[in-house]
Design an enzyme around this catalytic site. Structure first.
Site, PDB file in Angstrom:
ATOM      1  N   ASP A   1      12.576   2.165  -1.322  1.00 25.17           N
ATOM      2  CA  ASP A   1      11.644   1.052  -1.158  1.00 25.17           C
ATOM      3  C   ASP A   1      12.395  -0.024  -0.372  1.00 25.17           C
ATOM      4  O   ASP A   1      13.360  -0.600  -0.876  1.00 25.17           O
ATOM      5  CB  ASP A   1      11.241   0.541  -2.552  1.00 25.17           C
TER       6      ASP A   1
ATOM      7  N   LYS B   1       7.111  -9.131   4.550  1.00 28.61           N
ATOM      8  CA  LYS B   1       8.060 -10.245   4.399  1.00 28.61           C
ATOM      9  C   LYS B   1       8.763 -10.561   5.715  1.00 28.61           C
ATOM     10  O   LYS B   1       8.855 -11.717   6.093  1.00 28.61           O
ATOM     11  CB  LYS B   1       9.125  -9.907   3.354  1.00 28.61           C
TER      12      LYS B   1
ATOM     13  N   TRP C   1      11.139  -4.112  -9.660  1.00 32.83           N
ATOM     14  CA  TRP C   1       9.899  -4.843  -9.367  1.00 32.83           C
ATOM     15  C   TRP C   1       8.873  -4.447 -10.441  1.00 32.83           C
ATOM     16  O   TRP C   1       8.668  -3.246 -10.684  1.00 32.83           O
ATOM     17  CB  TRP C   1       9.426  -4.431  -7.964  1.00 32.83           C
TER      18      TRP C   1
HETATM   19  C1  LMR Z   1       7.258 -10.162  -5.424  1.00 31.91           C
HETATM   20  O1  LMR Z   1       7.985  -9.364  -6.028  1.00 31.91           O
HETATM   21  O2  LMR Z   1       7.144 -11.346  -5.748  1.00 31.91           O
HETATM   22  C2  LMR Z   1       6.483  -9.689  -4.226  1.00 31.91           C
HETATM   23  O3  LMR Z   1       6.813  -8.378  -3.919  1.00 31.91           O
HETATM   24  C3  LMR Z   1       5.032  -9.935  -4.346  1.00 31.91           C
HETATM   25  C4  LMR Z   1       4.339  -8.969  -5.253  1.00 31.91           C
HETATM   26  O4  LMR Z   1       3.389  -8.341  -4.807  1.00 31.91           O
HETATM   27  O5  LMR Z   1       4.716  -8.853  -6.431  1.00 31.91           O
END
Ligand code: LMR
Length: 400
Positions: free
Chosen positions: A212, A247, A131
């Site tokens: 996570d 989510k 992420w």
């Molecule tokens: C994503 O990866 O799209 C979500 O977790 C939203 C975010 O805050 O980035």
């Protein structure tokens, strides 16, 4: 003047994409960007159980006075069996503690603050791609992020060999970030056998896992999606778990999460808990209440809980249906989509050049992250074929 010296900070890619999408007037546009669940009709509705819990709260809540930096501890306790399973919660006893956080991101930041407070500049190992906000969150706490490849792009799967090699290089006590399920951005989770090997190295080398988990229930079902996390926690003396309800309860903007600490003893857990409260107090004082109160209300009411579980089951089924339909397209230009059937959660990472991603947006109104990540839930069954055609067309166009 200090503020005059600031240059504009580059915009967050995903959030900038949301604005571009909103400004696009084409009716046929497709939002495969930010990670939110969408219905066949493209909506992200408030879940029925959430609406009902809000109604109950509206009638029953008698005060909005302060709770404290730990937030709603009834919420934190009500969530424990969903995350860890009732047996493990009982086995861990006082070794398990937790606080409410400002979404999953807040939980990650609090975990990082806890570790950096105890050991400034502590090393965290991050498998990539991950992420995009992981590194900024950890770096903001002063952790030193070391990355390694954990995704085999050719096989479109988890790279066990690279992961094990990186963990063998880690120093005792180093933090290791692991995605509990529904890997963001690849959708490629380790198999049960691969998890066992990862856990074996973590235990043998005395590493500190930070899990996570932000998509429980959106992969297969809540129990299966928590299997790896529970197996890991059974095996290690200590662990950190950053949980998001944003989510799976559809509470995104309410920012509902929890950070759990599994410590080697009850006394260590109590000490960690006091540090978490101090870190929370120093950064935002206390988390907002509403979303956590909603989750607590749903989990504490048999009929609301059943309605929530059923709706979540339907959401996962829709996501997996779209995955199946994409996978059935097979080879689209240079991209093989069949691995999407065995990946899980909202995301898949398509090996597309930046020029093709741009053409998708400009020529076809298809919005996806610059990394090549798509949010599978942004597609309806009816749009899968059109997406496949657009994918083929842009690859031909940029190759020409
Ligand atoms: C994503 O990866 O799209 C979500 O977790 C939203 C975010 O805050 O980035």
């Amino acid at each position: 003047m200090l503020l005059d010296a600031l240059n504009p900070h580059p915009a967050d890619g995903l959030l900038a994409l949301m604005s571009l999408y909103a400004a696009d007037t084409r009716r046929s546009k497709l939002d495969l960007g930010v990670g939110v669940y969408r219905t066949e009709a493209g909506a992200t509705p408030v879940m029925t159980a959430v609406k009902q819990a809000e109604w109950k709260l509206l009638q029953a809540q008698g005060s909005k006075s302060y709770l404290g930096p730990e937030g709603d501890l009834e919420f934190v306790r009500a969530l424990q069996p969903l995350v860890f399973g009732a047996t493990l919660v009982a086995d861990l006893g006082a070794r398990l503690t937790g606080v409410q956080t400002v979404g999953g991101t807040g939980a990650l930041r609090l975990a990082a603050d806890l570790v950096a407070g105890a050991s400034p500049g502590h090393v965290l190992w991050l498998g990539t791609p991950s992420w995009p906000n992981h590194t900024p969150v950890f770096a903001a706490s002063g952790l030193r992020v070391r990355s390694y490849r954990q995704f085999d792009a050719a096989a479109q799967g988890f790279d066990l060999a690279a992961t094990l090699a990186a963990l063998e290089r880690a120093g005792a006590g180093d933090l290791v970030l692991l995605h509990g399920c529904c890997h963001n951005p690849t959708g490629a989770d380790p198999s049960a056998e691969e998890w066992e090997q990862v856990i074996e190295v973590i235990v043998r080398r005395g590493l500190l896992p930070l899990v996570d988990i932000a998509y429980q229930g959106l992969g297969r079902d809540p129990e299966s999606d928590a299997w790896a996390l529970r197996r890991l926690v059974e095996c290690v003396p200590q662990a950190l778990v950053a949980y998001s309800c944003d989510k799976n309860f559809g509470l995104y903007r309410e920012r509902v999460g929890a950070l759990y600490v599994v410590a080697a003893s009850g006394a260590a857990a109590a000490a960690a808990s006091s540090h978490l409260a101090a870190h929370a107090r120093a950064s935002y004082s206390m988390p907002a209440d509403h979303g956590a109160a909603v989750v607590r209300t749903i989990l504490g009411d048999a009929s609301l809980r059943a309605a929530w579980s059923e709706e979540l089951r339907g959401m996962a089924a829709r996501v997996n249906g779209i995955r199946g339909a994409l996978a059935a397209l097979g080879q689209v230009g240079a991209i093989e989509l069949s691995p999407l059937a065995r990946q899980r959660g909202l995301f898949a990472l398509l090996p597309l050049p930046a020029a093709a991603i741009e053409r998708l947006r400009i020529d076809h109104g298809v919005y996806m992250a610059g990394s090549g990540r798509i949010n599978v839930a942004g597609l309806s069954m009816g749009a899968v074929a059109r997406f496949g055609d657009a994918l083929r067309t842009v690859q031909t166009a940029v190759a020409a």
